[in-house]
Design a protein around this motif. Structure first.
Motif, PDB file in Angstrom:
ATOM      1  N   ASN A 162      13.935 -60.092   1.430  1.00 33.28           N
ATOM      2  CA  ASN A 162      14.437 -60.807   2.424  1.00 33.28           C
ATOM      3  C   ASN A 162      13.597 -60.874   3.792  1.00 33.28           C
ATOM      4  O   ASN A 162      13.972 -61.180   4.769  1.00 33.28           O
ATOM      5  N   GLN A 163      12.673 -60.073   3.662  1.00 29.52           N
ATOM      6  CA  GLN A 163      11.708 -59.778   4.754  1.00 29.52           C
ATOM      7  C   GLN A 163      12.432 -59.474   5.980  1.00 29.52           C
ATOM      8  O   GLN A 163      12.159 -59.594   7.117  1.00 29.52           O
ATOM      9  N   TYR A 217      17.544 -49.785  -4.617  1.00 23.92           N
ATOM     10  CA  TYR A 217      17.466 -51.160  -4.571  1.00 23.92           C
ATOM     11  C   TYR A 217      17.959 -51.862  -3.201  1.00 23.92           C
ATOM     12  O   TYR A 217      17.538 -52.976  -3.006  1.00 23.92           O
ATOM     13  N   ARG A 218      18.583 -51.292  -2.343  1.00 23.89           N
ATOM     14  CA  ARG A 218      18.900 -51.980  -1.145  1.00 23.89           C
ATOM     15  C   ARG A 218      17.626 -52.059  -0.208  1.00 23.89           C
ATOM     16  O   ARG A 218      17.562 -53.141   0.489  1.00 23.89           O
ATOM     17  N   HIS A 219      16.587 -50.977  -0.319  1.00 27.43           N
ATOM     18  CA  HIS A 219      15.436 -51.553   0.409  1.00 27.43           C
ATOM     19  C   HIS A 219      14.572 -52.450  -0.178  1.00 27.43           C
ATOM     20  O   HIS A 219      13.989 -53.153   0.528  1.00 27.43           O
ATOM     21  N   ILE A 220      14.610 -52.358  -1.531  1.00 26.14           N
ATOM     22  CA  ILE A 220      14.124 -53.650  -2.384  1.00 26.14           C
ATOM     23  C   ILE A 220      14.737 -55.057  -1.986  1.00 26.14           C
ATOM     24  O   ILE A 220      13.737 -55.970  -1.557  1.00 26.14           O
ATOM     25  N   THR A 221      15.901 -55.193  -1.983  1.00 30.31           N
ATOM     26  CA  THR A 221      16.293 -56.390  -1.406  1.00 30.31           C
ATOM     27  C   THR A 221      16.154 -57.020  -0.173  1.00 30.31           C
ATOM     28  O   THR A 221      16.014 -57.888   0.065  1.00 30.31           O
ATOM     29  N   ALA A 222      16.225 -55.765   0.802  1.00 32.88           N
ATOM     30  CA  ALA A 222      15.924 -55.940   2.073  1.00 32.88           C
ATOM     31  C   ALA A 222      14.506 -56.511   2.535  1.00 32.88           C
ATOM     32  O   ALA A 222      14.127 -57.296   3.007  1.00 32.88           O
TER      33      ALA A 222
END
Length: 94
Positions: free
Chosen positions: A62-63, A54-59
């Motif tokens: 946020n582009q 999920y950290r990759h997804i949220t990053a």
């Protein structure tokens, strides 16, 4: 005898110069696990922290590719320093 001392000194220097994030991660894994740590368990835990999540997804939402780059670098470090991680675990258990 002298050769063994040199090897031990090199290991101690490598552990002292290990990244702070690795020390923090190993300490948090050790706190979570009450039994004796096995290298396979620790590597598995480290991989689960830095593989796609999920950290990759949220990053990406946020582009920002900063987390992906950081995670890739840390996974590469883990892959290349398994022996160092094993020595760090042994030292933590003492």
């Amino acid at each position: 005898m002298i050769n063994e001392n040199n090897e031990l000194n090199l290991v101690n220097i490598a552990i002292e110069n290990a990244p702070a994030w690795l020390n923090d991660d190993l300490e948090s894994i050790a706190k979570k696990e009450k039994t004796k740590l096995r290298i396979s368990f620790v590597i598995s835990e480290l991989y689960s922290r830095y593989t796609f999540s999920y950290r990759h997804i949220t990053a990406s939402m946020n582009q920002s590719s900063e987390w992906s780059t950081t995670a890739r670098e840390r996974l590469n470090f883990i892959d290349n320093n398994i022996d160092l991680i094993q020595y760090m675990i042994k030292r933590m258990e003492k």
